[in-house]
Write a protein that holds these residues in place. Structure first.
Motif, mmCIF file in Angstrom:
data_model
loop_
_atom_site.group_PDB
_atom_site.id
_atom_site.type_symbol
_atom_site.label_atom_id
_atom_site.label_comp_id
_atom_site.label_asym_id
_atom_site.label_seq_id
_atom_site.Cartn_x
_atom_site.Cartn_y
_atom_site.Cartn_z
ATOM 1 N N UNK B 31 0.830 -1.202 0.000
ATOM 2 C CA UNK B 31 0.000 0.000 0.000
ATOM 3 C C UNK B 31 0.866 1.254 0.000
ATOM 4 N N UNK B 96 4.009 0.919 2.551
ATOM 5 C CA UNK B 96 4.067 -0.255 3.424
ATOM 6 C C UNK B 96 4.708 -1.389 2.653
ATOM 7 N N UNK B 101 4.942 -10.216 9.083
ATOM 8 C CA UNK B 101 5.073 -9.500 10.353
ATOM 9 C C UNK B 101 6.343 -8.673 10.396
ATOM 10 N N UNK B 102 7.191 -8.818 9.405
ATOM 11 C CA UNK B 102 8.422 -8.042 9.383
ATOM 12 C C UNK B 102 8.300 -6.848 8.452
ATOM 13 N N UNK B 103 7.065 -6.334 8.329
ATOM 14 C CA UNK B 103 6.818 -5.204 7.430
ATOM 15 C C UNK B 103 7.444 -3.935 7.995
ATOM 16 N N UNK B 105 7.072 0.588 7.481
ATOM 17 C CA UNK B 105 6.557 1.776 6.808
ATOM 18 C C UNK B 105 7.726 2.701 6.478
#
Lengths: 116, 116
Positions: B31, B96, B101-103, B105
């Motif tokens: 995103x 993003x 879970x290791x994203x 921003x």
């Protein structure tokens, strides 16, 4: 909708001292992510620290640590051994784990002033 | 983490004209988000842009005023249309990353817009 509250518009700290920034949030969810971002005058948003709600252990990153109190919906940031470079606006942010869009909800921000 | 190049960094525009802000990411992201921020205040989400579909706008923001494009996984534009002095603000893009879970921003450095 979730709300994030930062009740301290400005905090002042002397170099080498410790300052704590408060953040509370309102949610009915059990799984979410919390963030602290730093925004210096350059406008660049910098991730300071991140906490997953399912983790009981408080996150730490060098001089930055959080006190995550899930039941109280509180997520405070402690800056230890403050440095002049820590002067910035600090934002607390919330992300729902079930929001596939990944939108962040930001608090109003706390301006940190560091004095020599 | 990804790096975003946001252009222009600032502009002064005449009322009634339009300005297009570009954000280029150095890697593919899921995103992209567009925010408006008044100096010293928090970030207000304008819209969320998913590649290949129309952007989703927050309450108070409409596509005719803030058209957004997201032609691929690394690029997005926001146009501020038919500008008035009330549109003077800082506009920020964010992305993003992929990664479960290791994203993470990432934020652009912002566009300071002044409408005269």
């Amino acid at each position: 909708a979730q709300t994030v509250t930062q009740s301290q518009p400005e905090m002042s700290v002397q170099e080498a001292e410790t300052v704590t920034l408060s953040c509370t949030y309102d949610t009915s969810e059990s799984d979410y992510y919390l963030f602290w971002y730093k925004q210096p005058p350059s406008r660049q948003m910098i991730l300071v620290i991140r906490q997953e709600a399912y983790k009981q252990q408080n996150a730490t990153e060098n001089r930055f640590s959080v006190n995550f109190q899930k039941a109280a919906k509180s997520f405070s940031l402690k800056i230890s051994d403050s440095q002049l470079g820590d002067a910035a606006m600090y934002f607390c942010a919330y992300r729902s784990a079930t929001d596939s869009w990944g939108k962040l909800q930001f608090g109003a921000g706390t301006q940190v002033v560091v004095t020599p | 983490s990804a790096v975003i190049s946001q252009k222009p960094s600032r502009d002064i525009c005449q009322r009634g004209t339009s300005l297009t802000i570009q954000c280029q990411v150095d890697s593919q992201v899921t995103m992209m988000f567009w925010y408006r921020q008044q100096p010293g205040q928090s970030l207000t989400l304008i819209a969320t842009a998913n590649q290949g579909s129309e952007a989703t706008y927050e309450s108070g923001f409409v596509i005719d005023k803030f058209p957004i494009s997201r032609p691929n996984l690394t690029f997005s534009t926001l146009t501020v249309s038919n500008m008035s002095p009330e549109d003077s603000s800082i506009y920020l893009c964010s992305a993003l990353g992929f990664g479960g879970t290791n994203y993470g921003y990432t934020f652009g450095s912002g566009t300071r817009l002044t409408v005269v």
